[in-house]
Design a protein around this motif. Sequence first.
Motif, short mmCIF file in Angstrom:
data_model
loop_
_atom_site.label_atom_id
_atom_site.label_comp_id
_atom_site.label_asym_id
_atom_site.label_seq_id
_atom_site.Cartn_x
_atom_site.Cartn_y
_atom_site.Cartn_z
N ARG A 102 0.83 -1.22 0.00
CA ARG A 102 0.00 0.00 0.00
C ARG A 102 0.86 1.26 0.00
NH1 ARG A 102 -1.67 -1.10 6.27
NH2 ARG A 102 0.37 -0.50 7.13
N PRO A 103 0.52 2.22 -0.88
CA PRO A 103 1.23 3.51 -0.88
C PRO A 103 0.58 4.53 0.05
CG PRO A 103 -0.20 3.39 -2.78
CD PRO A 103 -0.37 2.09 -2.04
N GLN A 131 2.72 1.42 7.92
CA GLN A 131 3.83 1.62 6.98
C GLN A 131 3.30 1.64 5.55
OE1 GLN A 131 6.87 -1.50 6.87
NE2 GLN A 131 8.46 0.06 6.88
N CYS A 132 3.73 2.62 4.79
CA CYS A 132 3.32 2.76 3.39
C CYS A 132 4.55 2.69 2.50
CB CYS A 132 2.59 4.07 3.17
SG CYS A 132 1.04 4.17 4.08
N TRP A 133 4.34 2.24 1.27
CA TRP A 133 5.48 1.94 0.39
C TRP A 133 5.37 2.62 -0.96
CZ3 TRP A 133 9.56 -1.16 1.92
CH2 TRP A 133 9.41 -1.78 3.15
N ARG A 142 15.86 8.68 -2.04
CA ARG A 142 14.64 8.88 -1.25
C ARG A 142 14.19 7.54 -0.67
NH1 ARG A 142 10.12 12.88 -2.96
NH2 ARG A 142 9.51 11.32 -4.49
N ARG A 143 13.47 7.63 0.42
CA ARG A 143 13.01 6.43 1.09
C ARG A 143 11.89 5.76 0.31
NH1 ARG A 143 12.64 8.62 6.67
NH2 ARG A 143 10.51 7.91 6.47
N ARG A 144 11.80 4.45 0.45
CA ARG A 144 10.72 3.73 -0.24
C ARG A 144 9.62 3.34 0.73
NH1 ARG A 144 14.14 -0.21 -4.33
NH2 ARG A 144 14.37 1.34 -6.00
N GLU A 145 9.83 3.71 1.99
CA GLU A 145 8.77 3.41 2.96
C GLU A 145 8.71 4.53 3.97
OE1 GLU A 145 9.44 2.93 6.32
OE2 GLU A 145 11.61 3.05 6.04
N HIS A 146 7.58 4.74 4.55
CA HIS A 146 7.46 5.62 5.71
C HIS A 146 6.21 5.20 6.46
CE1 HIS A 146 4.57 8.98 4.13
NE2 HIS A 146 4.15 7.79 3.81
N TYR A 147 6.09 5.70 7.69
CA TYR A 147 4.90 5.38 8.48
C TYR A 147 3.98 6.58 8.44
CZ TYR A 147 6.92 1.09 10.27
OH TYR A 147 7.44 -0.18 10.35
#
Length: 445
Positions: A102-103, A131-133, A142-147
Amino acid sequence: SAPSPTENGGGGGRSGALVPAPEMERIDVNPPKGTRDFPPEEMRLRNWLFGHFREVSRLFGFEEVDFPVLESEALFIRKAGEEIRDQLYCFEDRGNRRVALRPELTPSLARLVIQKGKSAPLPLKWFAVGQCWRYERMTRGRRREHYQWNMDIIGVPEVTAEAELISSIVTFFKRIGITSSDVGFKVSSRKVLQEVLRCYSVPDELFGKVCIIIDKIEKLPTDVIKKDLKSAGIAEEAVQELLQLLTVKSLTKLEEKLGHAGEAVTDLKQLFWLAEKFGYSEWIQFDASVVRGLAYYTGIVFEGFDREGKLRAICGGGRYDRLLSTFGGDDIPACGFGFGDAVIVELLKEKGLLPDLGLEVHDIVCALDHDLLGPAATVATILREKGQSVDLVLESKSLKWVFKRAARINARRLILVGNTEWQKGMVGVKILSSGEQFEIKLNEL
Ligand SMILES: CC(=O)Nc1cnc2ccccc2c1
């Protein structure tokens, strides 16, 4: 039973023989590209941040929900040209199903609302921290995931819902020491664009696409925006009117342009009136250039920004009254926001507001010689049953080692289990801050 050859590192050889695996060169100990580990210190900061997310959600009477990180790809397929679509972390699973990491959380929330149907009476006030991707081809580091922290109100058509959501974010900022001189909210409504497009009889199907193009206004040169709008089928004079309107920074000016009767103006006036009642007027400003980059917003949209203009948007959200019906659900009004875990930490660093979170252990318990490890375990258990955190030294270690570890884990007391004391049913206690030392009975611990 003896482990089979495939276990214990796959020593192989005669069946059941335990031969050491050939010396492997070391595995890559870093996490996958664009992802993070959370070792203890980072995990303490994350728990602190999420703790505030959860506490604010509780204060506002929201219920926590969660969904799988993995969803059907179809949940996120929208044809409005969103960046989130280009970067979808999607693949075909072993069952040949098209799936995606899930983005964002909102589509999953909408799916669950529809699934629950009448068994979840409206209004729903749900929150999630998940967590989203995203999968960026040229990872510009850049990050590929964040909360993300999300709060959503489902089933309330009134602007009171948006006002409540902004109030919850203001409450969060205040709790962590951020003030209205540090951040603000730019607030607008997509109904502004909608009213203009309708004036030029632009079909509603183009609405989402136009919003996504306009959302890039600060990232792309104006002539690119114009070109994209024109190729989307927007007439020249409509493009001019749109771009002109985006520069409006006051509700009065907006009213002059759109009149006082339209929904855009009435919604926004209602929101600013409510902001005064909630007590956060100084946090928000009208800014017609706020569009947000998600296609499904239909009304009020807002984003938190740092007044120094150094950082990307801190959070963002808005009304999405059509999303549930596009998933085949009933026509249920909804609004919500997403708050990422990255920009806020950068802001806290900038403002010197990062909390100093050390490990806090109440007692460190150690046996003064090997055959007292049992009694030390007994002492640790007594203390833990009283709710005190205990680091039990699990091997026979020198006092020098124990003092070093006590300092590292910031223990308040050192509990020494020694023979002579133990014979009297006593243990030694040393208060590590003052150095004070004494003996006490077990039941006085
Ligand atoms: C600053 C940052 O880490 N942004 C970020 C990182 N990962 C994401 C993953 C999915 C969607 C949005 C994302 C946004």
